[in-house]
Every structure is written in C-alpha cells, then in structure tokens.
Design a protein around this motif. Structure first.
Motif, PDB file in Angstrom:
ATOM      1  N   GLY A  10       0.725  -1.285   0.108  1.00  0.00           N
ATOM      2  CA  GLY A  10      -0.168   0.069  -0.208  1.00  0.00           C
ATOM      3  C   GLY A  10       0.743   1.383  -0.097  1.00  0.00           C
ATOM      4  O   GLY A  10       0.400   2.240  -0.033  1.00  0.00           O
ATOM      5  N   ALA A  12       2.746   3.962  -1.787  1.00  0.00           N
ATOM      6  CA  ALA A  12       2.874   4.492  -3.130  1.00  0.00           C
ATOM      7  C   ALA A  12       4.177   5.153  -3.684  1.00  0.00           C
ATOM      8  O   ALA A  12       4.749   5.693  -2.675  1.00  0.00           O
ATOM      9  N   TYR A 352       0.270   3.164  -7.993  1.00  0.00           N
ATOM     10  CA  TYR A 352      -0.078   3.206  -6.784  1.00  0.00           C
ATOM     11  C   TYR A 352      -0.381   4.539  -5.818  1.00  0.00           C
ATOM     12  O   TYR A 352      -1.031   4.535  -4.590  1.00  0.00           O
ATOM     13  N   ASN A 353      -0.155   5.541  -6.644  1.00  0.00           N
ATOM     14  CA  ASN A 353      -0.370   6.950  -5.937  1.00  0.00           C
ATOM     15  C   ASN A 353      -1.822   7.533  -6.446  1.00  0.00           C
ATOM     16  O   ASN A 353      -1.812   7.942  -7.662  1.00  0.00           O
ATOM     17  N   LYS A 372      -5.572  -0.684  -6.383  1.00  0.00           N
ATOM     18  CA  LYS A 372      -5.003  -1.421  -5.500  1.00  0.00           C
ATOM     19  C   LYS A 372      -5.140  -0.490  -4.078  1.00  0.00           C
ATOM     20  O   LYS A 372      -5.744  -1.168  -2.927  1.00  0.00           O
ATOM     21  N   VAL A 373      -4.796   0.526  -3.944  1.00  0.00           N
ATOM     22  CA  VAL A 373      -4.692   1.296  -2.744  1.00  0.00           C
ATOM     23  C   VAL A 373      -5.985   1.661  -2.241  1.00  0.00           C
ATOM     24  O   VAL A 373      -6.425   1.916  -1.112  1.00  0.00           O
ATOM     25  N   GLU A 374      -7.178   1.450  -3.158  1.00  0.00           N
ATOM     26  CA  GLU A 374      -8.428   1.815  -2.681  1.00  0.00           C
ATOM     27  C   GLU A 374      -9.320   0.651  -2.214  1.00  0.00           C
ATOM     28  O   GLU A 374      -9.323   0.105  -1.244  1.00  0.00           O
ATOM     29  N   ASP A 377      -7.190  -2.623  -1.240  1.00  0.00           N
ATOM     30  CA  ASP A 377      -6.868  -2.586   0.265  1.00  0.00           C
ATOM     31  C   ASP A 377      -8.293  -2.570   1.300  1.00  0.00           C
ATOM     32  O   ASP A 377      -8.142  -3.131   2.380  1.00  0.00           O
TER      33      ASP A 377
END
Length: 623
Positions: A10, A12, A352-353, A372-374, A377
């Motif tokens: 997670g 970025a 990832y940002n 991914k990070v939203e 995760d």
C-alpha cells in the motif's frame, strides 16, 4: 512488481517528477460507462509455473529437481478451459528474456551472475533482452521466439487476447540486446559514462566508482557457483532500479536492476517537451500528432520500438510495471503510438499513487490502472476485521469519473494469495470479496491463476516467501496442478470443494462479461439499509447496477460465521429510475438460479426479504 523478498503493502512510490493533477471534471460532465463495451476479464498466468507438473517443491530447487512450465503447456484444451472460465484476456507474465541462473551458453546466451539475480529462476522484472523471450519457457531454447509466436496464434485461435509485461523503469544489470532489430542500438551503447546525467544517456551513472554487491541476500542459498566471487563488473556504477544512487545498494533495493533515464534530471526537473494545457481532454490521435516533430530522449525511442515490435507480432496489449516511476509524457508518446497501430490495445499500468491516477489515464493514455490502494486494500481490511464495508461506497463516489479505468483484482503475483491465512484465510471467505470486486464497477476484473481453485501459496520456494506464489524460484502450484491433472486440464484431481469453487468463479465471471447492467449505472443502497434495518449486519454490503435492459441488486455477506435475515430496502429514487409501479416483482439470483425473492414496491419504495448465509452473495436480477 516485487523486487525484493520484502513487501511494503500500500505504499505509493512518488517520484520527484510527479506532475500536477489534471483538472477534475464535474460529475455532470462525466460518463462513467460505455454501453457499447462488455466487461473484460484478465487471467494472469505466471508462464513459468502454469504448466509445471512437478510436485517436488524443494526449496531453491533447480529445473531438474522442481520442473518448469513451457509455452507448449498452453494447449488448445488448456486455452479452451481458460476461456470457458469467463476470461477474455490472458496476461502471460514473465515472457521477455530476463536474468536467471542457468547455463544457456550453448544458445549464445551469456551466464548471469547469481549475485545480481534474485532467486534461481530470476525476477521477470529484470529483463535482459527485450527482443526475445525467456529460454526456460521453450522446449527448444534456440527456437524460443517461434514457440512464443505459436502461442500467440493458439491464444487467438481460442478466442482470447493476450498481454505481456513491459518494464520501462529498469532493466537487468547485465542487459544484452543480442536480438535487436536492424537499426536498434543496445541500451547504453552511446552513453557518456563520465557524467551522472545526460539527456540522451539511457542510464544514470556514479562516475569513477565500481558497483558493489549488496550485503544480505546469500546467492543461491550458499550453493557454490564459479561466478559467486563478491564482484560484479560494472564500472562506472549505475543508479539502481528503484532510484538508489548508492554504489553499494541495500539488499532491499532492486539491486538486480538499473534505472532507465527518461530525461528527468537528478534534481527532478524535466528535460523534454511537456504536454500543453488541455491535453488531458485530447484523443490518442492528437497526442500522437503532438510528438511527431518533438525531440525526445533516446530511452523514449528505444521503448517505443520495443512496444511496437511486440504489437506487430500480435500481442494485444501490455501490463506496464511500476509505471508511475516513469513520466506520463513518455506514456503519452509511447501509448499513442501503440494505439495508432492497434486502437484496441489493452494498456494496463501499475500505479499506486491516487493523486496521479488521472494524470496517467488522461495524459499518459493508459486504459487501466491497478485499483490497489483503494478497493483492494479496503476489501482486504474488511475480511481481516479491520474495517466495515460501508467505506466502499465512498471509494466508488471518489473515483466515479475514472472508475472504468481502475482494474479490480484480489490476487496477483505481487500480493498475498486470497486464500492464504494472511488474507482471507480460506477460499470460501474470499467469495463475497470476489463478487463485490467483480460487480462493483464497469472496470475489468483480474484473476490470478490458481485463485479459482483456492491456491494459498503455502510453499517454501527458496528466495520467495510463503503466502505468495514465488516469482523467483522453480516451484509447483499445488491446487492449480490438481486442476491441470497431468496436462488434461479437466480438474480431475480437484477435491469436491475445489471443484465447487471453480464453478463459482466460472458462473461469476461468465455472468460479468455478458451483463449489460455491469457496464451501466451504479448506486449504493448501503446507507439506507444500515439505518434502522433490523437484521442488516454491519458486515453486509449492498448496491444496485442497471442498464436499459437489465436491473440487478448485489448483496454480499462478509461474515464467515453469521447468517443474516432482513428486509432489504430499495429507496424511492431507484424505484423511480427503474420505472417500477407499486406491486410485486421477482428477483432471481444469477449465480446459481436457485434463489429467488419477491421485491414489493409500496408507495414508491421497495423491500425484499433476504436470508443470507455466511460468506454468501446474491446477484438478484429483476424479472
């Protein structure tokens, strides 16, 4: 991509050259759907592992001990079964020739130093020759490119499209372009190695300094090898792939790779033409035209040539590794050129940002980015008891203007296996995650091979760690091997629960690629059902999707222990949008066609009595 045994989930990677955000569009100006398209499903296979029938699984095992899969293992039968699963694209991971520890000198390939190779089989993200393919994957390494071209043809014959990796940010420390087309010079061939930076250098240098092997990782687990001598001949030393400027990188750096220079000065400023204001709204054709008379850095030209080379061979698209570490102006330059050759090319980027998503989509002309990070995760936090599902609605709202471009997945080569104890714990607990991930948006869905039969990544492969299927080692994938059944590809060795799991994935994915509603509108009904709704547990999540010809309600139970029974509320604004009059309507679950409930509309509001078991999900269609 994984460049080390150690993962920082997670986080970025934000580089000095990150640009300004493109202007956000007003929601009234956004069309988040495309009714002319069907939902895409990507099936990622780690090509080296897919066809491996060997079950020895010795840590640090050789090919002779642990086996390896080949291009030829993707038979007509195998490809038919993959398509039957509900797949539209195969991502053949690890195809370009990358550094590895095996003697192929008889085929004109130099040996790689184990001190700058991770594992024995090597990382697929340390590419050694972009104009040929991994010799491990060929029955006859001398004929390896033809064997891959034959696989391209078989894939298309099966009614599937394919993508492969391109890794523009970095290449292997010992890159050797022995198969370059006429007129293509090797990376670094014309570099001025006496300076740290030059616009047309392919690499960044540390002048007058020799590269030093990092401390930490023990090559080949201590096995003797004539090339293991504490020295790697790189003089002057180059910057490492993750941007480290040390002569001696850290063991957690991407020390097996060197960073490619795209005209970003060491201070982070850009040394190339920038896109004019308003180009976030322009077509790929206009982007292509913009670059025609521009002077661009040499690395841009080299990677465009690589992408067009594989496009000409019939590759239908690319997955771009660590795309956010390369400026989006370059992506505009290369992606527009690819699209001019193949307007339908599938261009997927690892970014990832969240602050950069819109730049890489609108300015970089990417079709899809990792969500991914939203979403990923969030779903992982939900199943691990760290969060409630309510926040999924906020994620969808926040990305409404780009939701179609945010590819959903629960499993890939970088992440912990969905069924591993570190993630969902069991394949069954992963089912509601998969239903929500697949049906929540119009974006493509990705499945990692073995996910559909509950692969948990329990093996101690050597360099790779458990919970992930190793990308660095020769290893077998047990659940997948049981489905493969010695090359019959008929699931003959699967347990009954594994067969049922694969049937679940087949039903879900095939529904998704045919459903017009999943390419239509989305509205959450979570908030109204969480308010004063007896029996609606906090681990339930519900939403609706619809198009002109199909209306569906999705309800998922993330609890693996609790059965819930409640009156599902469909608010008045949705009833109005669906043009439903007061009365009763039949809702039929589209996963198994066994469960149906009644939607009662009274005074313009709807309710449906639902009983949902632990880890169960429904996709109710209004009939």
């Amino acid at each position: 991509m994984i460049k080390s045994k150690f993962i920082v989930a997670g986080v970025a990677v934000t580089m000095l050259f990150s640009g300004c955000k493109t202007k956000d569009l007003k929601m009234s100006e956004v069309k988040a759907t495309n009714s002319k398209e069907n939902k895409a499903v990507v099936y990622q296979v780690f090509t080296r592992l897919f066809g491996n029938k060997n079950t020895t699984n010795k840590p640090w095992g050789t090919i002779e001990e642990n086996g390896v899969g080949k291009f030829d293992d993707f038979t007509d039968k195998a490809l038919h079964e993959i398509k039957d699963l509900g797949v539209t694209y195969i991502w053949y991971t690890g195809v370009p020739h990358h550094a590895l520890v095996r003697d192929y000198t008889a085929f004109g390939i130099s040996n790689d130093d184990p001190e700058v190779v991770k594992g024995r089989a090597g990382s697929p993200y340390a590419v050694k020759d972009y104009y040929n393919v991994n010799p491990d994957l060929a029955v006859n390494p001398a004929n390896r490119l033809q064997e891959f071209e034959d696989l391209i043809a078989r894939t298309h014959k099966a009614g599937l499209k394919l993508i492969i990796d391109i890794v523009p940010n970095h290449i292997a420390r010992k890159y050797e372009g022995k198969n370059n087309p006429e007129g293509v010079k090797d990376f670094g061939a014309d570099d001025n190695v006496n300076v740290e930076y030059d616009r047309n250098n392919n690499f960044y240098y540390i002048p007058k300094a020799h590269f030093e092997i990092p401390d930490g990782d023990i090559p080949l687990n201590g096995e003797k090898n004539p090339m293991i001598d504490g020295f790697f001949d790189e003089n002057p030393a180059k910057w490492t792939g993750n941007g480290s400027r040390k002569v001696k990188p850290d063991q957690n750096d991407w020390y097996e790779t060197v960073k490619v220079n795209y005209g970003i000065r060491p201070d982070g400023t850009k040394d190339f033409p920038e896109l004019p204001a308003g180009f976030d709204q322009k077509s790929y054709q206009e982007h292509f035209a913009f670059w025609q008379d521009k002077d661009v850095p040499d690395s841009w030209k080299k990677f465009k040539s690589i992408a067009l080379y594989w496009t000409a061979k019939g590759v239908d698209g690319f997955r771009y590794d660590m795309a956010e570490m390369v400026p989006y102006e370059f992506w505009s330059y290369m992606n527009s050129a690819v699209k001019m050759k193949n307007p339908d090319a599938f261009l997927l980027a690892e970014v990832y940002n969240p602050n950069e998503y819109r730049n890489y989509i609108r300015l970089g002309k990417m079709d899809y980015l990792y969500d991914k990070v939203e979403t990923y995760d969030k779903l992982k936090d939900i199943i691990r008891g760290k969060s409630s599902p309510d926040g999924l609605s906020d994620i969808q709202k926040g990305m409404a203007d780009i939701e179609h471009h945010m590819l959903h997945f629960l499993d890939n080569h970088d992440e912990q296996r969905l069924a591993s104890p570190e993630f969902a714990g069991t394949p069954e607990r992963g089912k509601p995650l998969m239903v929500v991930s697949t049906t929540l948006s119009t974006s493509p869905t990705m499945v990692y091979f073995g996910q559909e039969v509950g692969e948990a990544g329990n093996e101690n492969a050597g360099f790779g760690t458990h919970s992930r299927t190793s990308i660095f080692d020769y290893i077998g994938v047990p659940n997948h091997q049981r489905w493969m059944n010695g090359g019959k590809f008929d699931g003959g060795q699967l347990s009954e629960s594994e067969k049922q799991l694969r049937d679940f994935y087949r039903r879900l994915l095939n529904f998704s690629i045919k459903s017009p509603a999943l390419m239509g509108q989305f509205q959450e009904i979570q908030s109204v059902n969480r308010q004063n709704n007896s029996g609606y547990d906090e681990l339930i999540y519900s939403f609706v999707r619809w198009s002109e010809n199909q209306k569906i309600i999705v309800t998922a139970n993330f609890s693996s222990e609790k059965t819930s029974e409640f009156d599902l509320k469909i608010p008045a604004d949705i009833i109005s949008k669906w043009n439903l009059k007061d009365g009763e309507y039949k809702l039929t679950d589209q996963l198994y066609q066994k469960n149906s409930v009644r939607l009662t509309v009274n005074n313009g509001e709807g309710t449906a009595r639902v009983k949902i078991l632990p880890s169960e999900s429904f996709i109710f269609e209004l009939k």
